[in-house]
Design a protein around this motif. Structure first.
Motif, PDB file in Angstrom:
ATOM      1  N   TYR A 100      45.105  22.439  48.111  1.00 52.65           N
ATOM      2  CA  TYR A 100      43.674  22.303  48.347  1.00 52.65           C
ATOM      3  C   TYR A 100      43.402  22.044  49.825  1.00 52.65           C
ATOM      4  O   TYR A 100      44.229  21.451  50.530  1.00 52.65           O
ATOM      5  CB  TYR A 100      43.094  21.140  47.527  1.00 52.65           C
ATOM      6  CG  TYR A 100      41.604  20.996  47.696  1.00 52.65           C
ATOM      7  CD1 TYR A 100      40.724  21.840  47.032  1.00 52.65           C
ATOM      8  CD2 TYR A 100      41.089  20.034  48.557  1.00 52.65           C
ATOM      9  CE1 TYR A 100      39.354  21.737  47.223  1.00 52.65           C
ATOM     10  CE2 TYR A 100      39.715  19.923  48.742  1.00 52.65           C
ATOM     11  CZ  TYR A 100      38.856  20.773  48.073  1.00 52.65           C
ATOM     12  OH  TYR A 100      37.511  20.678  48.273  1.00 52.65           O
ATOM     13  N   SER A 126      43.857  24.821  43.510  1.00 48.41           N
ATOM     14  CA  SER A 126      44.554  24.952  42.229  1.00 48.41           C
ATOM     15  C   SER A 126      45.353  23.705  41.912  1.00 48.41           C
ATOM     16  O   SER A 126      45.952  23.083  42.807  1.00 48.41           O
ATOM     17  CB  SER A 126      45.510  26.146  42.247  1.00 48.41           C
ATOM     18  OG  SER A 126      44.820  27.361  42.374  1.00 48.41           O
ATOM     19  N   CYS A 144      48.478  22.804  39.244  1.00 51.15           N
ATOM     20  CA  CYS A 144      49.453  23.478  38.390  1.00 51.15           C
ATOM     21  C   CYS A 144      50.265  22.467  37.598  1.00 51.15           C
ATOM     22  O   CYS A 144      50.664  21.416  38.124  1.00 51.15           O
ATOM     23  CB  CYS A 144      50.403  24.326  39.222  1.00 51.15           C
ATOM     24  SG  CYS A 144      49.583  25.552  40.252  1.00 51.15           S
ATOM     25  N   VAL A 162      47.781  26.960  35.432  1.00 49.71           N
ATOM     26  CA  VAL A 162      47.062  26.854  36.702  1.00 49.71           C
ATOM     27  C   VAL A 162      45.590  26.619  36.394  1.00 49.71           C
ATOM     28  O   VAL A 162      44.942  27.423  35.717  1.00 49.71           O
ATOM     29  CB  VAL A 162      47.236  28.130  37.558  1.00 49.71           C
ATOM     30  CG1 VAL A 162      46.487  27.979  38.883  1.00 49.71           C
ATOM     31  CG2 VAL A 162      48.711  28.412  37.815  1.00 49.71           C
ATOM     32  N   GLU A 163      45.063  25.486  36.896  1.00 52.35           N
ATOM     33  CA  GLU A 163      43.667  25.118  36.690  1.00 52.35           C
ATOM     34  C   GLU A 163      42.972  24.941  38.031  1.00 52.35           C
ATOM     35  O   GLU A 163      43.622  24.723  39.057  1.00 52.35           O
ATOM     36  CB  GLU A 163      43.571  23.809  35.900  1.00 52.35           C
ATOM     37  CG  GLU A 163      44.239  23.847  34.543  1.00 52.35           C
ATOM     38  CD  GLU A 163      44.231  22.490  33.868  1.00 52.35           C
ATOM     39  OE1 GLU A 163      43.301  22.227  33.084  1.00 52.35           O
ATOM     40  OE2 GLU A 163      45.148  21.696  34.144  1.00 52.35           O
ATOM     41  N   GLU A 164      41.647  25.013  38.016  1.00 57.39           N
ATOM     42  CA  GLU A 164      40.885  24.791  39.236  1.00 57.39           C
ATOM     43  C   GLU A 164      40.964  23.324  39.656  1.00 57.39           C
ATOM     44  O   GLU A 164      41.065  22.421  38.822  1.00 57.39           O
ATOM     45  CB  GLU A 164      39.423  25.192  39.032  1.00 57.39           C
ATOM     46  CG  GLU A 164      39.206  26.683  38.867  1.00 57.39           C
ATOM     47  CD  GLU A 164      37.723  27.033  38.829  1.00 57.39           C
ATOM     48  OE1 GLU A 164      36.900  26.118  38.631  1.00 57.39           O
ATOM     49  OE2 GLU A 164      37.409  28.222  39.002  1.00 57.39           O
TER      50      GLU A 164
END
Length: 266
Positions: free
Chosen positions: A200, A241, A243, A253-255
């Motif tokens: 990020y 992301s 993970c 994998v998520e935001e």
């Protein structure tokens, strides 16, 4: 910028990630290719899991390439889940307590990046750590403070949400009292069962992060830079992301959007 590598899967010798590959973590400590500083000589550390729920931990202030104890340890110790880090300081002292990974109970955590203008609000950051956790504040880094705030935000039950909420609090501080970039980070963390990683940045310069499953090792490596320059199969993790990796090779994998939380609270 620091460099780090993490692994989850079948038990392997630590050296299979830390020192043996052509572009191993030790090689990256003096020849990094995907960060502003090629040399990461402000200490190193490893946290590994085996028979007990709490991780073992070894940290020192020497450059990773010059410590024979590190090579001996990684040649003898096997683990199915470990985190390793070589440090390039962004301003805090070179000391063992400032070396990653940091640990608390079953958790281990390491970070690459920076919180912009951290020196201007270190006291404010420390005040976000509750009394029950403050005794574990050994060093002076933004990374350790972020870890302890994430624990306070519910890391045990909600790793992604806890780290997102903690990051949002640091972004708000950096906006109010610090400087841009307000946050750049890749981080790895583990509870001894799962491996989590995040990439990020509040600008367009998030540090690099990759993962790759190895059929020969039957494990997943998550790294700042690929461990072999000519090896195929590395997947770059998108920015923003979070993970989750298990020991069977599953990847979720998520935001990851702490800025949304920061803006909502502004």
């Amino acid at each position: 910028m620091c460099r780090w590598a993490a692994y989850i899967g079948e038990r392997i010798f630590l050296e299979d990630i830390v020192s043996r590959p052509g572009h191993s973590l030790i090689h990256q400590s003096h020849c990094a290719t995907q960060c502003h500083t090629a040399t990461n000589a402000d200490g190193f550390g490893i946290a590994w899991y085996d028979e007990r729920p709490e991780p073992g931990q070894y940290r020192d202030i020497m450059p990773a390439w010059s410590d024979p104890n590190l090579r001996s340890l990684t040649a003898q110790v096997k683990s199915g889940l470990f985190l390793a880090h070589v440090r390039a300081s962004t301003g805090t002292a070179t000391s063992r307590n400032n070396c990653h990974p940091f640990t608390h109970g079953i958790w281990s955590f390491m970070h690459n990046g920076q919180v912009g203008g951290y020196d201007a609000f270190r006291r404010d950051a420390d005040m976000m750590i509750p009394d029950a956790l403050y005794a574990n504040r050994r060093g002076a880094t933004d990374s350790e403070a972020l870890f302890l705030v994430a624990l306070a935000e519910g890391l045990d039950d909600d790793p992604r949400g806890a780290l997102e909420r903690a990051a949002a609090r640091f972004i708000r501080l950096a906006r109010a009292k610090g400087a841009a970039p307000h946050l750049r980070m890749t981080a790895a963390l583990s509870d001894g069962k799962m491996l989590y990683a995040v990439r990020y940045a509040t600008d367009d310069l998030a540090p690099s992060l990759y993962y790759r499953w190895s059929d020969s090792r039957q494990g997943m490596a998550v790294v700042s830079e690929p461990l072999e320059s000519d090896e195929a199969g590395w997947t770059e993790i998108p920015t923003a992301s979070f993970c989750s990796f298990d020991d069977r090779g599953a990847v979720l994998v998520e935001e990851f959007h702490p800025c949304r939380l920061g803006l909502a609270a502004a």
